[in-house]
Write a protein that holds these residues in place. Structure first.
Motif, mmCIF file in Angstrom:
data_model
loop_
_atom_site.group_PDB
_atom_site.id
_atom_site.type_symbol
_atom_site.label_atom_id
_atom_site.label_comp_id
_atom_site.label_asym_id
_atom_site.label_seq_id
_atom_site.Cartn_x
_atom_site.Cartn_y
_atom_site.Cartn_z
ATOM 1 N N GLY A 138 -40.175 7.010 58.185
ATOM 2 C CA GLY A 138 -40.985 6.744 56.998
ATOM 3 C C GLY A 138 -41.863 7.936 56.686
ATOM 4 N N PRO A 139 -42.279 8.059 55.421
ATOM 5 C CA PRO A 139 -43.121 9.196 55.035
ATOM 6 C C PRO A 139 -44.523 9.088 55.653
ATOM 7 C CG PRO A 139 -42.912 7.659 53.204
ATOM 8 C CD PRO A 139 -41.997 7.172 54.297
ATOM 9 N N LEU A 153 -35.325 12.542 58.177
ATOM 10 C CA LEU A 153 -34.102 11.741 58.194
ATOM 11 C C LEU A 153 -33.054 12.381 59.114
ATOM 12 C CD1 LEU A 153 -32.294 9.442 57.198
ATOM 13 C CD2 LEU A 153 -31.688 10.855 55.228
ATOM 14 N N GLU A 154 -32.996 13.706 59.057
ATOM 15 C CA GLU A 154 -31.995 14.432 59.847
ATOM 16 C C GLU A 154 -32.184 14.177 61.344
ATOM 17 O OE1 GLU A 154 -30.650 18.774 61.316
ATOM 18 O OE2 GLU A 154 -32.622 18.470 60.416
ATOM 19 N N ILE A 211 -36.613 1.707 58.496
ATOM 20 C CA ILE A 211 -37.402 2.525 57.568
ATOM 21 C C ILE A 211 -38.603 1.722 57.100
ATOM 22 C CG2 ILE A 211 -37.362 3.864 55.415
ATOM 23 C CD1 ILE A 211 -34.361 4.102 55.657
ATOM 24 N N ILE A 212 -39.794 2.288 57.220
ATOM 25 C CA ILE A 212 -40.951 1.632 56.615
ATOM 26 C C ILE A 212 -41.583 2.545 55.573
ATOM 27 C CG2 ILE A 212 -41.516 0.022 58.495
ATOM 28 C CD1 ILE A 212 -43.836 1.764 59.230
ATOM 29 N N LEU A 264 -26.352 3.028 57.729
ATOM 30 C CA LEU A 264 -27.404 3.569 56.877
ATOM 31 C C LEU A 264 -26.941 4.843 56.185
ATOM 32 C CD1 LEU A 264 -30.428 2.526 56.673
ATOM 33 C CD2 LEU A 264 -30.987 4.639 57.857
ATOM 34 N N VAL A 265 -26.226 5.687 56.945
ATOM 35 C CA VAL A 265 -25.751 6.956 56.411
ATOM 36 C C VAL A 265 -24.680 6.721 55.344
ATOM 37 C CG1 VAL A 265 -24.534 9.091 56.993
ATOM 38 C CG2 VAL A 265 -26.356 8.253 58.470
ATOM 39 N N GLU A 266 -23.841 5.710 55.562
ATOM 40 C CA GLU A 266 -22.797 5.384 54.582
ATOM 41 C C GLU A 266 -23.397 4.933 53.245
ATOM 42 O OE1 GLU A 266 -20.361 2.539 56.631
ATOM 43 O OE2 GLU A 266 -19.414 4.112 57.839
#
Ligand code: ADP
Ligand code: ADP
Length: 229
Positions: free
Chosen positions: A42-43, A198-199, A210-211, A225-227
């Motif tokens: 999360g950011p 993310l990487e 993810i929050i 998630l990547v798909e």
């Protein structure tokens, strides 16, 4: 039984002068399965540190519940705390202690008898054996981070939580830290890490939650998630 269970967790920080405080967690629920590498993504400001700090007992929750290795953080606080090792972002040891002393002191803090301590073994695991007796202040940034990881493992917790393990580190050190995380996981330690990259989450984690703004917006195996993205 999950390694960590988080159920409708709410945190509102105290406000100032009658103002309403920040609602940092708005009812977050998820489980961390045993044995994997779990990413909390999360950011900045999303609520990741707040969540970690509640699990480690540094911050009091406002509502909901959580348990660590089956121990409720309210009713079995001590057992819950002992089931988790936290690697903080900032360096938290005395610069005039040696790595060996840092680990021995931590073991003392947990009341671990001399005969049961494994400071040498931990230094070996984080590849700091040759720095055993150097002042911590003379260690490189990477060595200090590895010492923090060893310190978090002193009481042999089944779960290791790393808060932004690679924030502000160079590519080479990031690679080293990733390797160490994988090593520990291969030895059976359940890993939870927070990150805003993310990487990093994709590389390391088999599951990602993810929050954002204190709300859970995804919780899936990394592949799925990547798909989607
Ligand atoms: P609390 O008031 O919930 O006990 P602290 O004692 O940690 O929280 O912090 C006191 C005050 O400092 C908070 O009410 C807040 O206004 C401010 N503060 C501390 N840390 C932060 C932060 N990370 N982000 C925003 N404000 C903060
Ligand atoms: P992250 O770790 O994802 O960057 P945090 O959990 O640190 O997010 O912060 C979530 C929200 O709560 C932010 O808006 C932050 O400013 C606020 N916050 C964090 N700590 C405090 C505090 N002690 N007092 C008041 N607000 C805080």
């Amino acid at each position: 039984q999950p390694a960590i269970r988080i159920d409708n967790l709410v945190k509102r920080y105290a406000g100032q002068q009658g103002e309403e405080g920040k609602l940092a967690l708005k009812g977050v629920s998820f489980d961390v399965p045993q044995g994997g590498v779990f990413g909390l993504l999360g950011p900045n400001g999303a609520g990741k540190s707040t969540l970690i700090n509640i699990l480690s007992g540094l911050v009091n929750k406002t509502g909901g519940s959580a348990s660590v290795w089956g121990f409720d953080i309210d009713s079995h606080t001590r057992n819950a705390k002992r089931s988790i090792g936290i690697v903080p972002q900032e360096i938290v040891f005395d610069p005039f202690f040696t790595p060996y002393e840092v680990l021995e002191n931590q073991a003392g803090f947990y009341g671990i008898p001399k005969a049961d301590r494994r400071s040498e073994e931990l230094l070996e695991a984080v590849r700091l054996s040759d720095k055993r007796d150097a002042y911590a202040r003379t260690l490189s940034g990477g060595m200090k981070r590895r010492l923090l990881i060893a310190k978090a493992m002193v009481h042999s917790p089944p779960i290791l939580v790393l808060d932004e393990p690679t924030a502000g580190v160079d590519v080479e050190l990031r690679r080293q830290l990733w390797e160490l995380v994988n090593d520990l996981n291969a030895r059976g330690v359940t890993i939870v890490l927070t990150t805003h990259y993310l990487e990093e989450a994709e590389q390391l984690c088999d599951r990602i939650a993810i929050i954002n703004h204190g709300e859970l917006i995804a919780n899936k195996p990394t592949r799925e998630l990547v798909e989607m993205a």
